[in-house]
Structure formats: structure tokens, C-alpha cells
Scaffold this active site. Structure first.
Site, PDB file in Angstrom:
ATOM      1  N   SER A 121      21.107 -80.606  58.528  1.00  0.00           N
ATOM      2  CA  SER A 121      19.778 -80.089  58.864  1.00  0.00           C
ATOM      3  C   SER A 121      19.028 -81.048  59.774  1.00  0.00           C
ATOM      4  CB  SER A 121      18.971 -79.875  57.578  1.00  0.00           C
ATOM      5  OG  SER A 121      17.617 -79.573  57.858  1.00  0.00           O
ATOM      6  N   TYR A 147      15.228 -83.347  50.307  1.00  0.00           N
ATOM      7  CA  TYR A 147      16.263 -82.411  50.761  1.00  0.00           C
ATOM      8  C   TYR A 147      16.953 -82.953  52.003  1.00  0.00           C
ATOM      9  CZ  TYR A 147      18.162 -78.482  53.392  1.00  0.00           C
ATOM     10  OH  TYR A 147      18.980 -77.675  54.151  1.00  0.00           O
ATOM     11  N   LYS A 204      20.932 -84.077  52.721  1.00  0.00           N
ATOM     12  CA  LYS A 204      21.740 -83.597  53.835  1.00  0.00           C
ATOM     13  C   LYS A 204      22.376 -84.765  54.589  1.00  0.00           C
ATOM     14  CE  LYS A 204      21.799 -79.218  53.501  1.00  0.00           C
ATOM     15  NZ  LYS A 204      23.099 -78.508  53.357  1.00  0.00           N
TER      16      LYS A 204
END
Length: 244
Positions: free
Chosen positions: A110, A136, A140
Site C-alpha cells: 500500500s 496498517y 504492509k
């Protein structure tokens, strides 16, 4: 079917999975996998990333793993929500791929791995240090590092695609103040990017940004262009209202 690549697509019920599914079903011997029913594929496998044995069974005979499955919530709690799918489940998927002699993993990373970097800076390249602005995004980046380890210690090719925003363009267009003008990734360009990541020979280990044509080249496509031959077709400016 015998001449087609055997592809396992995890997270097939999610936003990106649904973007890829129709094309992948035509192009590959596709096996879809998710913890919930997969729209458009009643034969999809049901399972959980934390079930290592279930992943081993799903991986049997697979040539390429396209790993999308994760908790995508940027506000998710680390211990309670992210550790299971994005850390433990991620390891389980990569380990199962190695045990099944999968030749390549294509991992959905991402742009959130770098989004704490000031927008006013010059274009961000994949070789610049990571700077996630959410936990998050940190998970990643962990996936990219874990993929590096698996590639270095096993005969496994690894491609991480740092995806831009994959929200659909709405009829009224995007807002200029949103992130869309600089990181949007269209459905068509996503299919092209993942297809090239699956099929381009001899990639070894690779990290590349993935976006469509945007207002400015904040996320550099140099690696995606030079190594994968990716060239975006869709332009976010077609969906933006006139600038006031």
C-alpha cells in the site's frame, strides 16, 4: 486449462479482489480464497489466514500466489485486529507458498507505507525509506520485508505492489482536496498491473508503486515501467470537477 498458470487469489471478496476476479477467471486457472463468500465465484475456497493447514491445502499445485487478504482498516487496533491477518496470517500464507513450491508471490502492499512523508516533497521512489502514517501501513511494510526474507532464503520470487486508492470514480467526480488526484488506481490499470506482476519473467524481488495517471507524479512509476512494462491507461483528471 492445462496451459494456464495456476493462480491462488486470497482476499477475492474484497475491493481489489473483485476488480481482478473477472479477468483472472478468463486468463488463469484461478482458485479464489476468502473467509467470506466470494461474489462471482461460488466455487471459491473458504478459510482463514490464521489456519496454516487450510492455507497449505489451498496452495497445492499453485504457480503464483496473489495475496490480497488483510485487514485494510487504517484505524484498526494492532493487537486485536491487525496482528492476526496482517502479521501471523501473512507469514502463514508465505510459508505455505514455499512448502507448496509456489514460484512467485504477488503481494498487495500500500501507499500507506510512505504516506507520512510530506506531500510537498518531491516524487517518492520505492527506494526511499518507508514512512507509514498508520499501523496498517506499518504491517504492509512488514509484508515487504518478510517477502525479502523469503526470497533470500527460498527459491521464491516476490513482487510487492504499493497500491494507490482503489475507490471507484463517482459520477459527481472526486474532490480536489481528497487523495484521489495523486494516488488513484483504476480497475483497468489494477488488472494490467497485477497481470504484469504475475507474468513478467525474471523479476526476482521487486517493490513497485501502482497508480493511474494522476495530477502529479508523487508516487514514482519508474520501477513499474522499467521492470514490469506497466503504463497506466486511465487519468484521474477525467473524474475531477473544475478547479475553483
Amino acid at each position: 486449462m492445462a496451459d494456464r498458470l495456476n493462480v491462488l487469489l486470497t482476499g477475492a471478496a474484497g475491493r481489489v479482489g473483485q476488480m481482478l476476479l473477472p479477468s483472472f477467471k478468463e486468463r488463469y486457472a484461478l482458485r479464489a480464497f476468502d473467509r467470506v463468500p466470494v461474489p462471482g465465484d461460488p466455487a471459491a475456497l473458504r478459510g482463514d489466514l490464521e489456519d496454516a493447514e487450510g492455507l497449505r491445502q489451498a496452495m497445492a499445485g499453485v504457480d503464483v500466489l496473489v495475496h490480497l487478504a488483510a485487514d485494510p482498516n487504517p484505524f484498526a487496533k494492532f493487537r486485536e485486529e491487525l496482528v492476526g491477518p496482517n502479521i501471523v496470517g501473512l507469514y502463514n500464507a508465505f510459508q505455505a507458498a514455499v512448502e507448496a513450491k509456489v514460484r512467485r508471490v504477488v503481494y498487495a502492499s500500500s501507499v500507506q507505507t510512505v504516506m507520512a512523508r510530506p506531500f510537498e516533497t518531491d516524487s517518492v521512489d520505492v527506494n526511499d525509506p518507508p514512512r507509514p502514517h498508520t499501523l496498517y501501513g506499518a504491517t504492509k511494510h512488514f509484508g515487504e520485508v518478510l517477502g525479502r526474507w523469503f526470497h533470500d532464503h527460498h527459491p521464491l520470487e516476490f513482487v510487492a505492489l504499493r497500491l494507490g486508492g482503489t475507490c471507484k470514480a463517482k459520477p459527481e467526480g472526486f474532490a480536489w482536496k481528497s487523495e484521489a488526484p495523486w494516488n488513484w488506481l483504476s480497475d483497468r490499470d489494477a488488472v494490467q498491473l497485477f497481470t504484469k506482476a504475475i507474468e513478467t519473467p525474471g523479476v526476482g524481488f521487486l517493490v513497485a508503486f501502482g497508480r493511474s495517471k494522476t495530477v502529479r507524479e508523487y508516487m514514482s512509476l519508474r520501477t513499474a515501467r522499467e521492470v514490469l512494462g506497466y503504463e497506466p491507461q486511465d487519468d484521474v483528471r477525467a473524474h475531477l470537477p473544475p478547479r475553483e
